[in-house]
Design a protein around this motif. Sequence first.
Motif, mmCIF file in Angstrom:
data_model
loop_
_atom_site.group_PDB
_atom_site.id
_atom_site.type_symbol
_atom_site.label_atom_id
_atom_site.label_comp_id
_atom_site.label_asym_id
_atom_site.label_seq_id
_atom_site.Cartn_x
_atom_site.Cartn_y
_atom_site.Cartn_z
ATOM 1 N N ALA A 176 0.828 -1.205 0.000
ATOM 2 C CA ALA A 176 0.000 0.000 0.000
ATOM 3 C C ALA A 176 0.863 1.257 0.000
ATOM 4 O O ALA A 176 0.530 2.255 -0.646
ATOM 5 N N GLY A 177 1.999 1.216 0.718
ATOM 6 C CA GLY A 177 2.898 2.358 0.730
ATOM 7 C C GLY A 177 3.492 2.650 -0.637
ATOM 8 O O GLY A 177 3.619 3.819 -1.041
ATOM 9 N N ILE A 178 3.851 1.611 -1.379
ATOM 10 C CA ILE A 178 4.382 1.792 -2.733
ATOM 11 C C ILE A 178 3.311 2.399 -3.637
ATOM 12 O O ILE A 178 3.579 3.324 -4.414
ATOM 13 N N VAL A 179 2.090 1.890 -3.528
ATOM 14 C CA VAL A 179 0.970 2.445 -4.298
ATOM 15 C C VAL A 179 0.719 3.893 -3.903
ATOM 16 O O VAL A 179 0.450 4.754 -4.757
ATOM 17 N N PHE A 180 0.845 4.199 -2.614
ATOM 18 C CA PHE A 180 0.638 5.561 -2.117
ATOM 19 C C PHE A 180 1.585 6.548 -2.803
ATOM 20 O O PHE A 180 1.158 7.629 -3.225
ATOM 21 N N TRP A 181 2.854 6.197 -2.939
ATOM 22 C CA TRP A 181 3.819 7.130 -3.542
ATOM 23 C C TRP A 181 3.533 7.339 -5.022
ATOM 24 O O TRP A 181 3.716 8.432 -5.554
ATOM 25 N N PHE A 182 3.062 6.298 -5.693
ATOM 26 C CA PHE A 182 2.630 6.473 -7.086
ATOM 27 C C PHE A 182 1.490 7.474 -7.161
ATOM 28 O O PHE A 182 1.477 8.378 -8.001
ATOM 29 N N GLN A 183 0.520 7.338 -6.277
ATOM 30 C CA GLN A 183 -0.656 8.188 -6.347
ATOM 31 C C GLN A 183 -0.375 9.612 -5.884
ATOM 32 O O GLN A 183 -0.987 10.557 -6.379
ATOM 33 N N LEU A 184 0.559 9.778 -4.954
ATOM 34 C CA LEU A 184 0.977 11.129 -4.582
ATOM 35 C C LEU A 184 1.598 11.832 -5.787
ATOM 36 O O LEU A 184 1.273 12.990 -6.088
ATOM 37 N N ALA A 185 2.490 11.128 -6.488
ATOM 38 C CA ALA A 185 3.097 11.704 -7.692
ATOM 39 C C ALA A 185 2.042 11.967 -8.761
ATOM 40 O O ALA A 185 2.100 12.986 -9.468
ATOM 41 N N TYR A 186 1.086 11.059 -8.870
ATOM 42 C CA TYR A 186 0.011 11.225 -9.856
ATOM 43 C C TYR A 186 -0.793 12.487 -9.551
ATOM 44 O O TYR A 186 -1.173 13.230 -10.464
ATOM 45 N N ALA A 187 -1.043 12.726 -8.256
ATOM 46 C CA ALA A 187 -1.780 13.930 -7.861
ATOM 47 C C ALA A 187 -1.013 15.188 -8.235
ATOM 48 O O ALA A 187 -1.562 16.136 -8.804
ATOM 49 N N ILE A 188 0.282 15.203 -7.933
ATOM 50 C CA ILE A 188 1.113 16.363 -8.259
ATOM 51 C C ILE A 188 1.204 16.549 -9.769
ATOM 52 O O ILE A 188 1.029 17.643 -10.301
ATOM 53 N N GLY A 189 1.478 15.450 -10.464
ATOM 54 C CA GLY A 189 1.667 15.522 -11.905
ATOM 55 C C GLY A 189 0.402 15.863 -12.661
ATOM 56 O O GLY A 189 0.437 16.588 -13.660
ATOM 57 N N TYR A 190 -0.734 15.350 -12.196
ATOM 58 C CA TYR A 190 -2.000 15.600 -12.888
ATOM 59 C C TYR A 190 -2.306 17.090 -12.932
ATOM 60 O O TYR A 190 -2.672 17.650 -13.959
ATOM 61 N N LEU A 191 -2.121 17.747 -11.789
ATOM 62 C CA LEU A 191 -2.371 19.176 -11.717
ATOM 63 C C LEU A 191 -1.400 19.942 -12.608
ATOM 64 O O LEU A 191 -1.776 20.850 -13.339
ATOM 65 N N SER A 192 -0.147 19.526 -12.576
ATOM 66 C CA SER A 192 0.879 20.199 -13.378
ATOM 67 C C SER A 192 0.663 19.968 -14.864
ATOM 68 O O SER A 192 0.758 20.903 -15.668
ATOM 69 N N GLY B 295 4.808 10.914 -14.745
ATOM 70 C CA GLY B 295 4.654 10.812 -16.193
ATOM 71 C C GLY B 295 3.263 10.371 -16.615
ATOM 72 O O GLY B 295 2.658 10.970 -17.515
ATOM 73 N N GLU B 296 2.737 9.345 -15.958
ATOM 74 C CA GLU B 296 1.440 8.807 -16.384
ATOM 75 C C GLU B 296 0.296 9.782 -16.130
ATOM 76 O O GLU B 296 -0.761 9.679 -16.766
ATOM 77 N N SER B 297 0.501 10.720 -15.231
ATOM 78 C CA SER B 297 -0.558 11.692 -14.948
ATOM 79 C C SER B 297 -0.867 12.574 -16.146
ATOM 80 O O SER B 297 -1.929 13.191 -16.207
ATOM 81 N N GLY B 298 0.033 12.639 -17.126
ATOM 82 C CA GLY B 298 -0.214 13.457 -18.308
ATOM 83 C C GLY B 298 -1.099 12.810 -19.345
ATOM 84 O O GLY B 298 -1.556 13.480 -20.282
ATOM 85 N N ASN B 299 -1.390 11.511 -19.196
ATOM 86 C CA ASN B 299 -2.126 10.801 -20.240
ATOM 87 C C ASN B 299 -3.519 11.373 -20.477
ATOM 88 O O ASN B 299 -3.891 11.686 -21.616
ATOM 89 N N PHE B 300 -4.313 11.521 -19.433
ATOM 90 C CA PHE B 300 -5.696 11.947 -19.635
ATOM 91 C C PHE B 300 -5.848 13.445 -19.880
ATOM 92 O O PHE B 300 -6.660 13.838 -20.727
#
Length: 456
Positions: free
Chosen positions: A89-105, A152-157
């Motif tokens: 869950a911690g590994i997934v958490f860091w992915f999703q934290l980055a996704y949150a930051i990246g999605y907004l950016s 990186g993946e946050s830029g897809n959508f």
Amino acid sequence: MNAGIPESHLTDGSGAANSGSAKSGIGVPGADGSGADRQGIHPTAGRYRWVIVALLFAATAINYIDRQMIGVLKPTLEAEFHWTESDFAGIVFWFQLAYAIGYLSFGKVVDVLGARIGYAIALVIWTISHMAHGFASGVTSFAMARFGLGIGESGNFPAGIRAVTDWFPQKERAFAIGLFNAGANVGAILTPLIVPLLVLWFDWRVAFFVTGIFGILWLIAWWAMYRHPNEHARVTRGELAWIQQDPADPVEKIGWSKLLTVRETWAFALGKFLIDPIWWFFLFWLPGYLFERYNLDLKTFGLPLAAIYLISDLGSVGGGWLSSRLIKAGKTPNFARKITMLICAFCVLPIWFAQSLDSVWAAVLVIGIATAAHQAFSANLYTFPSDVFPRGAVGSVVGIGGTVGAFGGMGMALFAGYILDTTHSYEVLFGICAGAYLLALAVVHLLSPRLAPAKV
């Protein structure tokens, strides 16, 4: 407040004005949004916009192969590194934290640079990070690789939805988004079929390197084939007129501070907050659930998991098709989007009882219908920004919504790890899944009861 823009404001996808080109829209029936000679506009005047959807579909499939591999490899990695559910869950958490930051950016990046450059930047970052997983050796190094992948993946959508907004009139957008969003399910289908074979033939590290090649090949195709429709040599004047048939809207940029005060922004963002964590849960925990509940292994769990996402694919396309069909039949976008979302919300409810099913294929059917309903619901929710916001704000609103959704996913990841470590049962988690979509629709309807243009 829709996608069509007058020729004086047409851009090349990078934000620069592009007036006076051979494809500027001058003399094209309906290109100015006035409705003049509208009878000359026809959906079969050109079809290159569907090539663009195919590119977006392929990118989304690759995105989900790279994203889902950690879930498919969860039992293998847990055995090798002795992870607990909370470690995972911690590994997934860091992915999703980055996704949150990246999605907004990336929402802002796409609004400023356009889909072509924005998508390329995202693809480079996520492919490098994906291949870096092959060098990981524990929780910390996996978390670092997942963090880069999330950025990186946050830029897809944001990039994909901006491309659809540029290339499709409102009446076709939900279907187009449903089509390219179906790539998520294709990626999720392919991952449990391809990755176990790579692991059995080589090892899990090689699997990350081989699948990383897909992203490199796509980037080459994207850079060669994608342009804004106004400057694309393959777009006919008739297709350009079809694309630009909606009333014109301004393309001036609208800041986040303004968007955050608009009810419609929060209608989209809170909808994402409620449903995105459910999809993350499906994506990262379903492989482990099938392993544990039905005593499957690396050789046998791939087909049931692939079947779930094959059913999901039907939902993604069907949800977009249904609302688009209703609009073409004369229903308002408000009615078409929301009645489709309501049907989807009811289809998720049976998942609450999935854990009580002793047959793996009965579980596949129930979970598959729920994941299909999620994709159909999501395809319609993703059209919301382009329905109510001017083009210059779409990427930013999608970015805000994706960030809020990722925060919800972070909470769901930690909660899932805690629940599974303490109760060893999925009942509570499936119960949350069952109710999330009705609540999300209620929030969207409360904040945007008529799907009226946002006052920005």
